[in-house]
Design a protein around this motif. Sequence first.
Motif, PDB file in Angstrom:
ATOM      1  N   ILE A 115       0.852  -1.196   0.000  1.00 51.45           N
ATOM      2  CA  ILE A 115       0.000   0.000   0.000  1.00 51.45           C
ATOM      3  C   ILE A 115       0.885   1.242   0.000  1.00 51.45           C
ATOM      4  O   ILE A 115       1.676   1.463   0.923  1.00 51.45           O
ATOM      5  N   VAL A 116       0.747   2.051  -1.066  1.00 52.49           N
ATOM      6  CA  VAL A 116       1.491   3.307  -1.173  1.00 52.49           C
ATOM      7  C   VAL A 116       0.512   4.472  -1.106  1.00 52.49           C
ATOM      8  O   VAL A 116      -0.616   4.390  -1.589  1.00 52.49           O
ATOM      9  N   LYS A 117       0.941   5.545  -0.478  1.00 52.35           N
ATOM     10  CA  LYS A 117       0.123   6.743  -0.247  1.00 52.35           C
ATOM     11  C   LYS A 117      -1.067   6.403   0.643  1.00 52.35           C
ATOM     12  O   LYS A 117      -1.126   6.768   1.789  1.00 52.35           O
ATOM     13  N   ASN A 118      -2.049   5.679   0.077  1.00 51.72           N
ATOM     14  CA  ASN A 118      -3.199   5.232   0.859  1.00 51.72           C
ATOM     15  C   ASN A 118      -3.865   4.089   0.117  1.00 51.72           C
ATOM     16  O   ASN A 118      -3.506   3.776  -1.026  1.00 51.72           O
ATOM     17  N   ALA A 119      -4.843   3.462   0.763  1.00 46.53           N
ATOM     18  CA  ALA A 119      -5.488   2.278   0.180  1.00 46.53           C
ATOM     19  C   ALA A 119      -6.204   2.605  -1.120  1.00 46.53           C
ATOM     20  O   ALA A 119      -6.149   1.831  -2.084  1.00 46.53           O
ATOM     21  N   ASN A 120      -6.895   3.738  -1.175  1.00 51.41           N
ATOM     22  CA  ASN A 120      -7.646   4.100  -2.383  1.00 51.41           C
ATOM     23  C   ASN A 120      -6.714   4.307  -3.578  1.00 51.41           C
ATOM     24  O   ASN A 120      -7.006   3.840  -4.689  1.00 51.41           O
ATOM     25  N   HIS A 121      -5.606   5.003  -3.358  1.00 52.59           N
ATOM     26  CA  HIS A 121      -4.667   5.249  -4.456  1.00 52.59           C
ATOM     27  C   HIS A 121      -4.130   3.932  -5.003  1.00 52.59           C
ATOM     28  O   HIS A 121      -4.083   3.715  -6.228  1.00 52.59           O
ATOM     29  N   THR A 122      -3.733   3.050  -4.115  1.00 49.45           N
ATOM     30  CA  THR A 122      -3.180   1.763  -4.547  1.00 49.45           C
ATOM     31  C   THR A 122      -4.225   0.934  -5.276  1.00 49.45           C
ATOM     32  O   THR A 122      -3.950   0.336  -6.324  1.00 49.45           O
ATOM     33  N   MET A 123      -5.435   0.888  -4.738  1.00 47.64           N
ATOM     34  CA  MET A 123      -6.496   0.087  -5.355  1.00 47.64           C
ATOM     35  C   MET A 123      -6.848   0.634  -6.732  1.00 47.64           C
ATOM     36  O   MET A 123      -7.120  -0.129  -7.670  1.00 47.64           O
ATOM     37  N   GLU A 124      -6.819   1.943  -6.887  1.00 43.11           N
ATOM     38  CA  GLU A 124      -7.088   2.546  -8.199  1.00 43.11           C
ATOM     39  C   GLU A 124      -6.029   2.131  -9.222  1.00 43.11           C
ATOM     40  O   GLU A 124      -6.340   1.909 -10.400  1.00 43.11           O
TER      41      GLU A 124
END
Length: 411
Positions: A115-124
């Motif tokens: 997970i980098v930056k945050n979960a949403n950024h990584t999942m995107e």
Amino acid sequence: MQQTLRQKLEILADAAKYDASCASSGTAKKNSLSGKGLGSTEGMGICHAYAPDGRCISLLKILLTNHCIFDCHYCINRKSSNVARARFTPQEVVDLTLNFYRRNYIEGLFLSSGIVKNANHTMEQLVEVARILREEHDFRGYIHLKTIPEADAEIIHTAGLYADRVSINVELPTNAGLTRLAPDKNEGQIEGAIARTKARIIEAKDERKRFRHAPRFAPAGQSTQMIVGADDANDTAIIGKASRLYGSFGLRRVYYSAFSPIPDASAVLPLKRPPLLREHRLYQSDWLMRFYGFAAQEVADAAEADGNLPLDIDPKLAWALKFRESFPVDVNRAPKEMLLRVPGLGTKAVARILASRRHRTLRLDDIARLTVSVAKVRPFICTLDWRPTFLTDRADLRGMLVAKSEQLELF
């Protein structure tokens, strides 16, 4: 220093080896035989995963990145770990997948990530890989996305529209273990994400029944993984957790991964890995619950005093030795449920017994032709010409059935 694509691949393919939940069975069949699109979920190739019919499915198994903002003690990619780091762009993963497919190395993609930056950024970023493959290249091969429970439900929903299977790791069998070893993760949040995915899978199946062109959502379902031996949870706790996951969330598979010591490990972790045979026994117990009609408590009853399954015998034999009053079973009259509990009789052997006994009365020689070792079966069955008499109740029966270990020679 700028890394080459090959260097990134070496780092991120090696980092992905700790995730066991990459089987590719159960998906919808797709191919490009009509001349449209690229890829197939049905072909043969060099691979590491297996479909239910025994076909090998090749998967490119990599991480998008092994950078991570979490500090899970058991994870080699935790933020405090001293390992080489790398990161792909979504387009680089797409190019690797297509190039490997065209060379007949793979038939699909298993993609996870730190997970980098945050979960949403990584999942995107993970979803973007799948989107480019599906929409821009009409890729019809298998895609398995490891989703992040901390990400927004809408992003995970989008992942399911592109992926054949999605999975969220529950990581550890107990909440206490998760709190101690993965303080950034939350059991309620993980199970909540799994529950939402289950609801969406059911909803999508219902929509497909009513509307022919309704979009598919993770047609191969969802799976999860538990780490074995990183905390003090015994096999009874693991079996109970797996049973609850199957019953509550309808998972396709629960995978078990024996904890492996990592460089610069945290002091709270055990110094050595558990026996790999323990992982194997858990998979056998999983099979008993899924295909042999055993309840979780019945499998747990086969455990020893410390709550762990015996390593020298399989769980079904351990249960049979503890509950000898249930045997011997008459193979010519017993129902299917009892035949499945006989050590040494698999599902195929039981099906053949049920089919054969409609036409003839079975003898011990008939059973011997259906099993790998009739010696394991004999103490627990009756046939037309065989009764075990006092064999079933012998105090040394376990010793008679345990395979003798032999010292191998080099020359």
